[in-house]
Design a protein around this motif. Structure first.
Motif, short mmCIF file in Angstrom:
data_model
loop_
_atom_site.label_atom_id
_atom_site.label_comp_id
_atom_site.label_asym_id
_atom_site.label_seq_id
_atom_site.Cartn_x
_atom_site.Cartn_y
_atom_site.Cartn_z
N GLN A 179 -47.02 7.01 -18.82
CA GLN A 179 -46.07 8.10 -18.55
C GLN A 179 -46.24 9.24 -19.55
OE1 GLN A 179 -44.06 7.99 -15.99
NE2 GLN A 179 -43.52 5.88 -15.56
N ASN A 180 -46.12 10.47 -19.05
CA ASN A 180 -46.12 11.60 -19.97
C ASN A 180 -44.70 11.84 -20.48
OD1 ASN A 180 -44.67 13.12 -18.04
ND2 ASN A 180 -46.47 14.21 -17.33
N ARG A 181 -44.55 12.85 -21.32
CA ARG A 181 -43.27 13.08 -22.01
C ARG A 181 -42.11 13.39 -21.06
NH1 ARG A 181 -45.26 17.92 -25.65
NH2 ARG A 181 -47.13 16.62 -25.49
N ASP A 182 -42.43 13.89 -19.88
CA ASP A 182 -41.37 14.22 -18.91
C ASP A 182 -41.08 13.06 -17.96
OD1 ASP A 182 -41.12 16.82 -19.94
OD2 ASP A 182 -42.68 17.59 -18.60
N GLU A 183 -41.79 11.93 -18.15
CA GLU A 183 -41.73 10.79 -17.23
C GLU A 183 -41.98 11.28 -15.80
OE1 GLU A 183 -39.19 6.66 -17.20
OE2 GLU A 183 -38.15 8.45 -16.53
N GLU A 184 -42.98 12.12 -15.67
CA GLU A 184 -43.23 12.84 -14.42
C GLU A 184 -43.74 11.93 -13.33
OE1 GLU A 184 -45.66 16.82 -12.87
OE2 GLU A 184 -45.75 16.19 -14.96
N VAL A 185 -43.15 12.04 -12.15
CA VAL A 185 -43.59 11.30 -10.98
C VAL A 185 -43.19 12.06 -9.73
CG1 VAL A 185 -41.49 9.90 -10.93
CG2 VAL A 185 -43.56 9.04 -9.84
N PHE A 186 -44.12 12.19 -8.79
CA PHE A 186 -43.86 12.92 -7.55
C PHE A 186 -43.29 14.31 -7.82
CE2 PHE A 186 -43.18 8.42 -5.95
CZ PHE A 186 -44.43 8.32 -5.39
N GLU A 187 -43.80 14.96 -8.88
CA GLU A 187 -43.38 16.31 -9.28
C GLU A 187 -41.95 16.37 -9.82
OE1 GLU A 187 -45.09 19.62 -6.79
OE2 GLU A 187 -45.55 17.92 -5.46
N HIS A 188 -41.32 15.21 -9.93
CA HIS A 188 -40.03 15.14 -10.63
C HIS A 188 -40.30 15.00 -12.12
CE1 HIS A 188 -37.30 14.91 -7.22
NE2 HIS A 188 -38.07 13.99 -6.65
N LYS A 189 -39.46 15.65 -12.94
CA LYS A 189 -39.58 15.57 -14.39
C LYS A 189 -38.21 15.19 -14.99
CE LYS A 189 -43.26 19.05 -14.53
NZ LYS A 189 -43.71 20.33 -15.12
N PRO A 190 -37.82 13.93 -14.80
CA PRO A 190 -36.46 13.54 -15.20
C PRO A 190 -36.16 13.75 -16.68
CG PRO A 190 -37.79 11.63 -14.57
CD PRO A 190 -38.53 12.82 -14.13
N PHE A 191 -37.12 13.46 -17.57
CA PHE A 191 -36.84 13.62 -18.99
C PHE A 191 -36.70 15.09 -19.38
CE2 PHE A 191 -38.21 9.37 -21.12
CZ PHE A 191 -37.26 8.71 -20.38
N ALA A 192 -37.44 15.98 -18.71
CA ALA A 192 -37.28 17.41 -18.96
C ALA A 192 -35.90 17.87 -18.50
CB ALA A 192 -38.37 18.19 -18.23
N VAL A 193 -35.46 17.34 -17.37
CA VAL A 193 -34.13 17.68 -16.85
C VAL A 193 -33.04 17.20 -17.80
CG1 VAL A 193 -32.49 17.21 -14.98
CG2 VAL A 193 -34.88 17.72 -14.44
N THR A 199 -31.95 4.70 1.08
CA THR A 199 -32.37 3.30 1.08
C THR A 199 -32.61 2.76 -0.33
OG1 THR A 199 -34.75 3.80 1.19
CG2 THR A 199 -33.53 3.70 3.28
N GLY A 200 -33.03 3.60 -1.24
CA GLY A 200 -33.39 3.16 -2.58
C GLY A 200 -34.84 2.75 -2.71
N ARG A 201 -35.59 2.80 -1.62
CA ARG A 201 -37.00 2.37 -1.66
C ARG A 201 -37.85 3.36 -2.45
NH1 ARG A 201 -38.54 0.19 4.44
NH2 ARG A 201 -36.81 -1.29 4.67
N VAL A 202 -38.96 2.85 -2.99
CA VAL A 202 -39.86 3.67 -3.80
C VAL A 202 -40.40 4.85 -3.02
CG1 VAL A 202 -42.09 3.68 -4.98
CG2 VAL A 202 -40.52 1.77 -5.32
N GLU A 203 -40.77 4.65 -1.75
CA GLU A 203 -41.36 5.73 -0.95
C GLU A 203 -40.39 6.88 -0.71
OE1 GLU A 203 -40.53 2.27 2.00
OE2 GLU A 203 -41.18 2.50 -0.07
N GLU A 204 -39.12 6.66 -1.00
CA GLU A 204 -38.12 7.71 -0.81
C GLU A 204 -38.07 8.67 -2.00
OE1 GLU A 204 -33.82 7.23 1.31
OE2 GLU A 204 -33.98 6.36 -0.70
N TYR A 205 -38.58 8.26 -3.16
CA TYR A 205 -38.45 9.06 -4.38
C TYR A 205 -38.98 10.48 -4.20
CZ TYR A 205 -37.83 4.54 -6.85
OH TYR A 205 -37.40 3.31 -7.27
N LYS A 206 -40.16 10.59 -3.59
CA LYS A 206 -40.80 11.90 -3.49
C LYS A 206 -40.15 12.79 -2.43
CE LYS A 206 -44.38 9.97 -0.44
NZ LYS A 206 -45.83 9.71 -0.30
N ILE A 207 -39.42 12.19 -1.51
CA ILE A 207 -38.78 12.97 -0.45
C ILE A 207 -37.51 13.64 -0.95
CG2 ILE A 207 -37.72 12.83 1.85
CD1 ILE A 207 -39.45 10.33 2.34
#
Length: 376
Positions: free
Chosen positions: A97-111, A347-355
């Motif tokens: 993981q990078n410093r922003d915990e970036e995944v699917f263009e989300h940057k939760p740690f930056a937020v 649903t909470g499923r992983v595939e939903e994260y990016k949507i």
């Protein structure tokens, strides 16, 4: 059930045997590859911080001599900061993981860092060892090594004497690390654990496989039978790490449905893969065997433990009651409708994260801020 679904399930079993069977190992890189393979579309991430910022940021590299790593990160400093300003060290989940915990263009740690800074709380978030601008061995590292990195950051901040209370804010595996450092006699002053496991790692991985089976069309009873069998196989592997031979008698003992139909035979093959896998995945073997029971019992500092109701990776039904029991003085909350990333989900499923366009639920941001400000 389609054969494709079966292949997906079996591949997840091999992941469980050979790597981190959660939304974890190399997740940031994997998400980038997936996003490139899809049709081009404009993703909307409205919470991602945009310039100009009403606070200061500094690029910092902190050396962990003991761990052989150098951790590059971003120090976020609010206006009017003095040596009483609290600071949180952000520790990401498993994987590279990078410093922003970036995944699917989300940057939760930056937020999170942006929100905290706007409310007078400093933070430091960093690329994991061997990722981004950080150096160090990531391939052979365990959760204990990542905890050692976070501790080195904590010690550096304390020696710097620029801030007041020093806390750990961790997500998933980082939430587990928050327990570790919070339990130390000279550990952090407070912790925020977001989706941190309260049960032993083998329970988490087995549960994730049960969910994968159910999402692919298996009934709950059948998926539960496999979960129980996989847990027993993990327990055997932890006691016999050097075993690489197939033991059909053990399989039959652990999994009573092993000979019923061809589909179950494929699941049996995945159990055998765990039994025969070489115990050279240091992260996996450590995680399977680590139990945070002692850490949670030892927490004497202010602690905020957070779970999402729809989390399918570190589910509240497996962790909430135990966390509440082991750490009775901690503030433990299940947030309705939130997934593992603290997004409002269907649903909470992983595939939903990016949507989902939301990166991090505003109510959780607000509660984290209020908690940190309440620490005396």
């Amino acid at each position: 059930m389609k054969d494709l679904s079966i292949k997906i399930i079996i591949s997840m079993m091999f992941i469980a045997a050979l790597s981190a069977c959660s939304f974890s190992q190399d997740s940031a890189k994997r998400s980038q590859v997936e996003s490139k393979s899809e049709e081009k579309s404009v993703t909307n991430r409205p919470q991602t911080p945009r310039l100009p910022f009403p606070y200061q940021t500094e690029e910092v590299v902190i050396k962990n001599e003991k761990g052989g790593s150098a951790l590059a990160g971003t120090l976020t400093i609010p206006k009017n900061t003095d040596n009483s300003t609290p600071i949180v060290i952000m520790v990401s989940g498993s994987g590279q993981q990078n410093r922003d915990e970036e995944v699917f263009e989300h940057k939760p740690f930056a937020v999170i860092a942006d929100y905290l800074a706007r409310n007078g709380i400093a933070s430091f978030r960093y690329d994991k060892r061997g990722v981004g601008k950080s150096t160090g061995d990531v391939l052979n590292a365990t959760t204990a090594d990542f905890a050692n990195d976070a501790e080195a950051v904590m010690n550096w901040i304390r020696e710097n004497k620029q801030f007041g209370k020093v806390g750990i804010l961790g997500h998933s595996e980082g939430g587990l690390i928050a327990y570790m450092l919070g339990a130390k006699s000279k550990g952090s002053d407070f912790i925020v654990s977001i989706a941190g496991p309260a049960v032993q790692g083998k329970e988490i991985i087995a549960w994730q496989n049960k969910v994968a089976l159910m999402n692919s069309g298996f009934s709950e009873p059948d998926a539960e039978k496999f979960r129980n069998a996989l847990t027993k196989v993990f327990e055997y592997k932890l006691k016999n790490p050097d075993s690489t031979s197939i033991n059909q008698e053990l399989i039959d003992e652990f999994y009573s449905d092993s000979k019923i139909n061809p589909l179950n035979a494929k699941l049996v093959a995945s159990l055998k893969s765990v039994l025969t896998a070489k115990a050279n995945n240091h992260w996996m073997m450590f995680f399977l065997g680590y139990n945070p029971d002692k850490d949670l019992r030892s927490l004497k500092i202010p602690a905020f433990i957070i779970y999402g109701e729809k989390d399918q990776q570190v589910p509240p039904e497996l962790n909430y009651d135990l966390a509440t029991k082991l750490a009775p003085k901690a503030k433990v909350i299940i947030y309705p409708g939130l997934n593992h990333l603290m997004q409002h989900a269907i649903t909470g499923r992983v595939e939903e994260y990016k949507i989902i366009e939301e990166t991090f639920a505003p109510e959780v941001l607000d509660d984290i801020t209020s908690f940190i400000k309440s620490v005396e």
